[in-house]
Write a protein that holds these residues in place. Sequence first.
Motif, PDB file in Angstrom:
ATOM      1  N   VAL A 116      14.958  -0.060  14.399  1.00 36.93           N
ATOM      2  CA  VAL A 116      15.724   0.402  13.323  1.00 36.93           C
ATOM      3  C   VAL A 116      14.603   1.331  12.726  1.00 36.93           C
ATOM      4  CG1 VAL A 116      16.417  -0.136  10.915  1.00 36.93           C
ATOM      5  CG2 VAL A 116      16.805  -1.799  12.658  1.00 36.93           C
ATOM      6  N   GLU A 117      15.211   2.673  12.282  1.00 40.20           N
ATOM      7  CA  GLU A 117      14.628   3.662  11.536  1.00 40.20           C
ATOM      8  C   GLU A 117      14.932   3.743  10.036  1.00 40.20           C
ATOM      9  OE1 GLU A 117      15.229   7.472  13.488  1.00 40.20           O
ATOM     10  OE2 GLU A 117      14.767   6.530  15.401  1.00 40.20           O
ATOM     11  N   GLY A 118      13.932   4.113   9.151  1.00 42.15           N
ATOM     12  CA  GLY A 118      14.439   4.154   7.740  1.00 42.15           C
ATOM     13  C   GLY A 118      13.239   3.697   7.055  1.00 42.15           C
ATOM     14  N   PRO A 119      13.248   3.551   5.481  1.00 45.33           N
ATOM     15  CA  PRO A 119      11.989   3.435   4.929  1.00 45.33           C
ATOM     16  C   PRO A 119      11.388   1.987   5.159  1.00 45.33           C
ATOM     17  CG  PRO A 119      14.071   3.248   3.640  1.00 45.33           C
ATOM     18  CD  PRO A 119      14.385   3.675   4.970  1.00 45.33           C
ATOM     19  N   VAL A 120      10.088   1.959   4.836  1.00 48.26           N
ATOM     20  CA  VAL A 120       9.413   0.416   5.318  1.00 48.26           C
ATOM     21  C   VAL A 120      10.011  -0.331   4.453  1.00 48.26           C
ATOM     22  CG1 VAL A 120       7.176  -0.469   4.960  1.00 48.26           C
ATOM     23  CG2 VAL A 120       7.358   2.065   5.499  1.00 48.26           C
ATOM     24  N   SER A 121       9.999  -1.707   5.003  1.00 50.34           N
ATOM     25  CA  SER A 121      10.735  -2.643   4.299  1.00 50.34           C
ATOM     26  C   SER A 121       9.705  -3.463   2.942  1.00 50.34           C
ATOM     27  CB  SER A 121      10.871  -4.046   5.053  1.00 50.34           C
ATOM     28  OG  SER A 121       9.752  -4.695   5.567  1.00 50.34           O
ATOM     29  N   ILE A 122      10.430  -4.290   1.995  1.00 50.56           N
ATOM     30  CA  ILE A 122       9.719  -4.534   0.948  1.00 50.56           C
ATOM     31  C   ILE A 122       8.742  -5.500   1.407  1.00 50.56           C
ATOM     32  CG2 ILE A 122      10.116  -5.880  -0.992  1.00 50.56           C
ATOM     33  CD1 ILE A 122      12.564  -4.642  -1.616  1.00 50.56           C
ATOM     34  N   VAL A 123       8.854  -6.334   2.370  1.00 44.27           N
ATOM     35  CA  VAL A 123       8.143  -7.335   2.894  1.00 44.27           C
ATOM     36  C   VAL A 123       6.726  -6.831   3.406  1.00 44.27           C
ATOM     37  CG1 VAL A 123       7.760  -9.217   4.563  1.00 44.27           C
ATOM     38  CG2 VAL A 123       9.993  -9.037   3.379  1.00 44.27           C
ATOM     39  N   GLU A 124       7.060  -5.602   4.142  1.00 42.06           N
ATOM     40  CA  GLU A 124       5.729  -4.936   4.790  1.00 42.06           C
ATOM     41  C   GLU A 124       4.906  -4.220   3.495  1.00 42.06           C
ATOM     42  OE1 GLU A 124       7.731  -3.764   9.242  1.00 42.06           O
ATOM     43  OE2 GLU A 124       8.025  -2.412   7.762  1.00 42.06           O
ATOM     44  N   LEU A 125       5.613  -3.669   2.843  1.00 35.25           N
ATOM     45  CA  LEU A 125       5.007  -3.092   1.566  1.00 35.25           C
ATOM     46  C   LEU A 125       4.052  -4.199   0.911  1.00 35.25           C
ATOM     47  CD1 LEU A 125       7.472  -0.628   0.279  1.00 35.25           C
ATOM     48  CD2 LEU A 125       5.323  -0.079   1.471  1.00 35.25           C
ATOM     49  N   ALA A 126       4.849  -5.389   0.630  1.00 31.66           N
ATOM     50  CA  ALA A 126       4.027  -6.371   0.016  1.00 31.66           C
ATOM     51  C   ALA A 126       2.722  -6.930   0.568  1.00 31.66           C
ATOM     52  CB  ALA A 126       5.024  -7.454  -0.433  1.00 31.66           C
ATOM     53  N   LEU A 127       3.052  -6.947   2.020  1.00 31.44           N
ATOM     54  CA  LEU A 127       1.840  -7.376   2.794  1.00 31.44           C
ATOM     55  C   LEU A 127       0.819  -6.404   2.868  1.00 31.44           C
ATOM     56  CD1 LEU A 127       3.779  -9.121   5.812  1.00 31.44           C
ATOM     57  CD2 LEU A 127       2.247 -10.244   3.896  1.00 31.44           C
ATOM     58  N   GLU A 128       0.806  -5.193   2.779  1.00 26.19           N
ATOM     59  CA  GLU A 128       0.001  -4.076   2.708  1.00 26.19           C
ATOM     60  C   GLU A 128      -0.714  -4.026   1.430  1.00 26.19           C
ATOM     61  OE1 GLU A 128       2.007  -0.497   3.765  1.00 26.19           O
ATOM     62  OE2 GLU A 128       2.583  -1.281   5.677  1.00 26.19           O
ATOM     63  N   GLN A 129      -0.345  -4.621   0.363  1.00 28.42           N
ATOM     64  CA  GLN A 129      -0.786  -4.535  -1.071  1.00 28.42           C
ATOM     65  C   GLN A 129      -2.354  -5.482  -0.967  1.00 28.42           C
ATOM     66  OE1 GLN A 129       0.280  -2.919  -3.810  1.00 28.42           O
ATOM     67  NE2 GLN A 129       1.612  -2.056  -2.509  1.00 28.42           N
ATOM     68  N   LYS A 130      -3.097  -4.706  -1.621  1.00 25.31           N
ATOM     69  CA  LYS A 130      -4.336  -5.469  -1.887  1.00 25.31           C
ATOM     70  C   LYS A 130      -3.995  -6.939  -2.728  1.00 25.31           C
ATOM     71  CE  LYS A 130      -7.230  -1.502  -2.115  1.00 25.31           C
ATOM     72  NZ  LYS A 130      -8.333  -0.691  -3.049  1.00 25.31           N
ATOM     73  N   ARG A 131      -5.101  -7.980  -2.239  1.00 25.72           N
ATOM     74  CA  ARG A 131      -4.878  -9.241  -3.128  1.00 25.72           C
ATOM     75  C   ARG A 131      -5.471  -9.011  -4.531  1.00 25.72           C
ATOM     76  NH1 ARG A 131      -2.100 -12.806   0.003  1.00 25.72           N
ATOM     77  NH2 ARG A 131      -2.732 -12.474   2.129  1.00 25.72           N
ATOM     78  N   ILE A 132      -4.789  -9.685  -5.370  1.00 27.15           N
ATOM     79  CA  ILE A 132      -5.437  -9.717  -7.001  1.00 27.15           C
ATOM     80  C   ILE A 132      -6.363 -10.580  -7.083  1.00 27.15           C
ATOM     81  CG2 ILE A 132      -3.116  -8.712  -7.864  1.00 27.15           C
ATOM     82  CD1 ILE A 132      -2.925 -11.526  -8.914  1.00 27.15           C
ATOM     83  N   HIS A 133      -7.336 -10.144  -7.825  1.00 28.69           N
ATOM     84  CA  HIS A 133      -8.477 -11.130  -8.244  1.00 28.69           C
ATOM     85  C   HIS A 133      -7.815 -12.132  -9.626  1.00 28.69           C
ATOM     86  CE1 HIS A 133     -12.502 -12.695  -8.715  1.00 28.69           C
ATOM     87  NE2 HIS A 133     -12.791 -12.190 -10.109  1.00 28.69           N
ATOM     88  N   TYR A 134      -7.729 -13.516  -9.097  1.00 26.31           N
ATOM     89  CA  TYR A 134      -6.855 -14.059 -10.057  1.00 26.31           C
ATOM     90  C   TYR A 134      -7.698 -14.444 -11.229  1.00 26.31           C
ATOM     91  CZ  TYR A 134      -4.048 -17.956 -11.804  1.00 26.31           C
ATOM     92  OH  TYR A 134      -3.159 -18.614 -12.788  1.00 26.31           O
ATOM     93  N   PRO A 135      -9.034 -14.710 -11.329  1.00 30.94           N
ATOM     94  CA  PRO A 135      -9.826 -14.980 -12.687  1.00 30.94           C
ATOM     95  C   PRO A 135      -9.382 -13.644 -13.401  1.00 30.94           C
ATOM     96  CG  PRO A 135     -11.048 -15.646 -10.917  1.00 30.94           C
ATOM     97  CD  PRO A 135      -9.891 -14.908 -10.316  1.00 30.94           C
ATOM     98  N   LEU A 136      -9.159 -12.397 -12.981  1.00 31.48           N
ATOM     99  CA  LEU A 136      -9.270 -11.385 -13.697  1.00 31.48           C
ATOM    100  C   LEU A 136      -7.826 -11.320 -14.646  1.00 31.48           C
ATOM    101  CD1 LEU A 136     -10.567  -8.700 -14.721  1.00 31.48           C
ATOM    102  CD2 LEU A 136      -9.772  -7.498 -12.628  1.00 31.48           C
ATOM    103  N   VAL A 137      -6.514 -11.759 -13.650  1.00 32.19           N
ATOM    104  CA  VAL A 137      -5.500 -11.874 -14.209  1.00 32.19           C
ATOM    105  C   VAL A 137      -5.387 -13.086 -15.504  1.00 32.19           C
ATOM    106  CG1 VAL A 137      -2.953 -12.418 -13.658  1.00 32.19           C
ATOM    107  CG2 VAL A 137      -4.455 -11.282 -12.133  1.00 32.19           C
ATOM    108  N   GLU A 138      -6.033 -14.128 -14.931  1.00 32.98           N
ATOM    109  CA  GLU A 138      -6.058 -15.198 -16.233  1.00 32.98           C
ATOM    110  C   GLU A 138      -6.729 -14.698 -17.374  1.00 32.98           C
ATOM    111  OE1 GLU A 138      -6.731 -19.794 -15.204  1.00 32.98           O
ATOM    112  OE2 GLU A 138      -8.620 -18.474 -14.919  1.00 32.98           O
ATOM    113  N   HIS A 139      -7.769 -13.706 -17.429  1.00 33.56           N
ATOM    114  CA  HIS A 139      -8.452 -13.017 -18.159  1.00 33.56           C
ATOM    115  C   HIS A 139      -7.568 -12.171 -19.285  1.00 33.56           C
ATOM    116  CE1 HIS A 139     -12.094 -12.046 -20.399  1.00 33.56           C
ATOM    117  NE2 HIS A 139     -12.065 -10.692 -20.065  1.00 33.56           N
ATOM    118  N   GLN A 140      -6.881 -11.636 -18.459  1.00 30.16           N
ATOM    119  CA  GLN A 140      -5.821 -10.539 -19.243  1.00 30.16           C
ATOM    120  C   GLN A 140      -4.837 -11.401 -19.829  1.00 30.16           C
ATOM    121  OE1 GLN A 140      -5.532  -7.219 -19.223  1.00 30.16           O
ATOM    122  NE2 GLN A 140      -7.001  -6.660 -17.771  1.00 30.16           N
TER     123      GLN A 140
END
Length: 166
Positions: A12-36
């Motif tokens: 299949v050709e076309g834009p990258v799927s949402i799942v693949e985009l999500a997997l490419e994202q960097k992991r968040i630092h959870y304590p920083l999110v908790e701080h926010q």
Amino acid sequence: PVLDTEDAWMSVEGPVSIVELALEQKRIHYPLVEHQFVLCTILYAIMRFSLKSVKPLSLFDSKGKNAFFKDLTSIQLLPSGDMDPNVLSIRQQFLVKVVTAAVQALCSSQKAQEVSEKELFPFEKGKNWPTLAVDLAQYLQISEDVVKRHYVCELYSYGMDHLGEE
């Protein structure tokens, strides 16, 4: 995570799927999110109860202030266990103000019986501000007992003895 795909989808050709985009994202630092989240809760309490003369960033030390302006994926130095006594005092005063304002709002809403709680707090169904203040005390390194005792004292001072006994 490994995602298996069917052979039919491989060509299949076309834009990258949402799942693949999500997997490419960097992991968040959870304590920083908790701080926010703690900052957002503090800001909401200030807005909700119209607390005057509260400077939200004064509730944090220099490491905590710097962490607010960093990317959520970066690993930041967050406040350690050693806190300045002045900052702890300001935090305790803030939590006491929140509890006092919450009890005052509860008392005034009970006096105006014709106004329903849903009309008074349309977006806060089931929100218990004193309990939230106790939860914040844990994050802000304040003794939870101080907040609970102040809550009971406020209930008694506003004549809600039955709630204070509970």
